[in-house]
Design a protein around this motif. Structure first.
Motif, PDB file in Angstrom:
ATOM      1  N   LYS A  77      -3.438  -7.894   1.985  1.00 24.71           N
ATOM      2  CA  LYS A  77      -3.394  -6.915   0.746  1.00 24.71           C
ATOM      3  C   LYS A  77      -3.829  -8.437   0.654  1.00 24.71           C
ATOM      4  CE  LYS A  77       1.480  -7.543   0.105  1.00 24.71           C
ATOM      5  NZ  LYS A  77       2.293  -6.330  -0.941  1.00 24.71           N
ATOM      6  N   ASP A 100       0.589  -1.178   3.620  1.00 23.34           N
ATOM      7  CA  ASP A 100       1.245  -1.506   2.264  1.00 23.34           C
ATOM      8  C   ASP A 100       2.215  -0.491   2.039  1.00 23.34           C
ATOM      9  OD1 ASP A 100       2.647  -3.715   0.449  1.00 23.34           O
ATOM     10  OD2 ASP A 100       1.422  -4.322  -0.495  1.00 23.34           O
ATOM     11  N   SER A 101       3.695  -0.158   2.059  1.00 22.66           N
ATOM     12  CA  SER A 101       4.542   0.747   1.678  1.00 22.66           C
ATOM     13  C   SER A 101       4.024   1.398   0.407  1.00 22.66           C
ATOM     14  CB  SER A 101       6.260   0.610   1.412  1.00 22.66           C
ATOM     15  OG  SER A 101       6.293  -0.527   0.666  1.00 22.66           O
ATOM     16  N   GLU A 102       4.587   0.124  -0.612  1.00 28.03           N
ATOM     17  CA  GLU A 102       3.752   1.145  -1.672  1.00 28.03           C
ATOM     18  C   GLU A 102       2.340   2.179  -1.791  1.00 28.03           C
ATOM     19  OE1 GLU A 102       4.371  -1.947  -1.103  1.00 28.03           O
ATOM     20  OE2 GLU A 102       6.450  -2.068  -2.535  1.00 28.03           O
ATOM     21  N   ASN A 111       4.530 -11.049  -4.941  1.00 25.44           N
ATOM     22  CA  ASN A 111       3.810  -9.994  -4.105  1.00 25.44           C
ATOM     23  C   ASN A 111       3.189  -8.287  -4.683  1.00 25.44           C
ATOM     24  OD1 ASN A 111       3.560  -8.646  -1.943  1.00 25.44           O
ATOM     25  ND2 ASN A 111       5.621  -7.306  -2.044  1.00 25.44           N
ATOM     26  N   LYS A 112       4.679  -7.994  -6.166  1.00 20.56           N
ATOM     27  CA  LYS A 112       3.721  -7.023  -7.591  1.00 20.56           C
ATOM     28  C   LYS A 112       2.930  -6.958  -7.904  1.00 20.56           C
ATOM     29  CE  LYS A 112       5.980  -4.154  -5.925  1.00 20.56           C
ATOM     30  NZ  LYS A 112       6.110  -3.583  -4.857  1.00 20.56           N
ATOM     31  N   GLU A 159      -0.137  -6.326  -4.943  1.00 18.36           N
ATOM     32  CA  GLU A 159       0.225  -5.163  -5.405  1.00 18.36           C
ATOM     33  C   GLU A 159      -0.732  -4.044  -6.185  1.00 18.36           C
ATOM     34  OE1 GLU A 159       3.416  -4.439  -2.199  1.00 18.36           O
ATOM     35  OE2 GLU A 159       3.544  -3.888  -3.917  1.00 18.36           O
TER      36      GLU A 159
END
Ligand code: NAD
Ligand code: MG
Length: 391
Positions: A125, A150-152, A218-219, A222
């Motif tokens: 990312k 990335d899972s999201e 991290n968020k 993202e």
């Protein structure tokens, strides 16, 4: 037969990707394996997966890699250095690239895969945060297919697989586990150790992203990643803490409809989606037994205890070089925290200081972004001894 280059093969995502690939010898082959400098781990993977090419980032490791491959009687060709990796990724040695190098170090090979028109399974990312516009332009111009792992973002991709599915899209909601320190106030974060920070309650991941999850950076990364992948402004990307990590993200449409993707927290699902799309293959991850889990909880993120998420939103709003500065300062701060040189709360303090010291400039070229990245690293390194978490 899909020929897959796994970049960051010795890491957490790399190992999950190789696990899925090994389950499908009739359709998937690991043709290129690349790692940083852990030659022994790379050689072990070469013995198992017998790739045509193996690459290390560190040129000093090339003799050991070459010798190890020879001693194992493998026909695998050895390579070293960033330029060799870019050439391999662009060559016909692979048609699919799992970009799972950690940090901005992953940008050159990710860009090379995009320009060469590969199927790009993007875990790295940081490359989108650093150079999102340029990377997405390279994907379009190179005719590449980008599938976020990335899972999201993989969840959103599954909900919005094509332009048609995006009609009437209102907003995206990224879920966050909240990390190991969810529920703590700022004061309670003062003395937390690297060992506590990397002990993620739901996901098993490399050290850098584990610390990013603990700070909520991290968020934040993202949110910026989602902005580039799905073309939405920051105001239409929200974050919801969901401690069970079963709902991987949601999309809402103008008609009041919300779609979500659910599954166990195991990256092999997202990797299998990327490797087989639009088909579906077994990933080794069992289906979700909701009765066993019982409940799904949601709460708002605490931006006072975890200011990194706020800083990332601010960098996205500021645009230009600001996300590159955010990312680079964060990489320096996380590395210093993992080495025990700074406190946990100094991570956001260092990032905030770098953003204030290096005002955003327009980011028209890769050179400008690379220079912003380098300047932020220099600034953050210099500030390590000066910046401590405010009392
Ligand atoms: P990791 O630390 O476990 O592995 C990193 C890999 O990158 C290793 O193979 C290492 O050798 C390699 N590497 C490091 N520097 C390199 C360089 N200069 N050149 C070539 N290779 C280099 O990290 P990870 O947890 O697997 O994460 C990898 C990337 O995927 C990160 O960008 C992370 O944010 C992203 N990601 C990871 C997860 C996860 O579950 N682990 C989930 C979503 C996204
Ligand atoms: Mg994620």
């Amino acid at each position: 037969m899909r020929q897959v280059a796994v970049l960051g093969a010795t890491g957490s995502i790399g190992s999950s990707a190789l696990d899925v690939i090994a389950r499908h010898p009739q359709r998937l082959r690991a043709s290129v394996l690349a790692a940083g400098r852990n030659v022994e781990a790379l050689l072990a993977l070469c013995r198992t997966h017998r790739p045509a090419h193996a690459a290390v980032a560190d040129e000093a490791c090339l003799p050991a890699l070459r010798e190890g491959l020879r001693a194992a009687g493998l026909p695998t060709q050895a390579h070293a250095g960033a330029a060799a990796l870019e050439a391999l990724v662009a060559s016909d040695a692979c048609d699919t690239v799992v970009a799972a190098i950690v940090g901005a170090a992953g940008l050159p090979s990710t860009l090379a895969a995009a320009r060469a028109g590969k199927r790009l399974l993007l875990a790295n990312k940081e490359s989108l945060v650093l150079a999102g516009e340029l990377l997405m332009a390279a994907v379009r111009e190179g005719g590449a297919t980008i599938i976020p792992v990335d899972s999201e973002h993989n969840a959103i991709f599954q909900c919005l697989p094509d332009a048609h599915a995006r009609a009437g899209l209102q907003r995206i909601v990224l879920t966050a586990s909240g990390g190991p320190f969810r529920g703590r106030c700022r004061e309670e974060l003062r003395g937390v150790t690297p060992a506590q920070a990397v002990a993620h309650p739901k996901w098993s991941m490399g050290p850098k992203i584990s610390v990013d999850s603990a700070t909520l950076m991290n968020k934040g990364l993202e949110v910026i990643e989602a902005h580039h992948l799905f073309g939405l402004p920051a105001s239409r990307i929200e974050v919801l803490v969901h401690p069970q990590s079963l709902v991987h993200s949601l999309v809402e449409f103008v008609d009041g409809s919300t779609l979500a993707q659910l599954g166990l927290p195991d990256m092999r699902t997202a990797l299998a989606v990327g490797l087989a799309w639009p088909e579906r293959i077994a990933s080794g991850v069992p289906g979700l037994q909701l009765l066993q889990h019982g409940r799904l909880d949601f709460e708002a993120p605490d931006l006072e205890a975890f200011p990194c998420l706020r800083l990332a939103y601010a960098a996205l709003e500021a645009g230009g070089t600001a996300p590159a500065v955010l990312n680079a300062a964060n990489e320096v701060a996380v590395s210093a925290f993992l080495q025990g040189r700074i406190a946990f709360l100094s991570i956001p303090a260092l990032v905030e200081d770098a953003l204030a010291a290096l005002p955003p400039a327009p980011a028209q070229s890769l050179d400008v972004l690379r220079e912003a990245d380098a300047a932020a690293r220099r600034h953050a390194e210099g500030a390590l001894s000066r910046i401590t978490a405010p009392a």
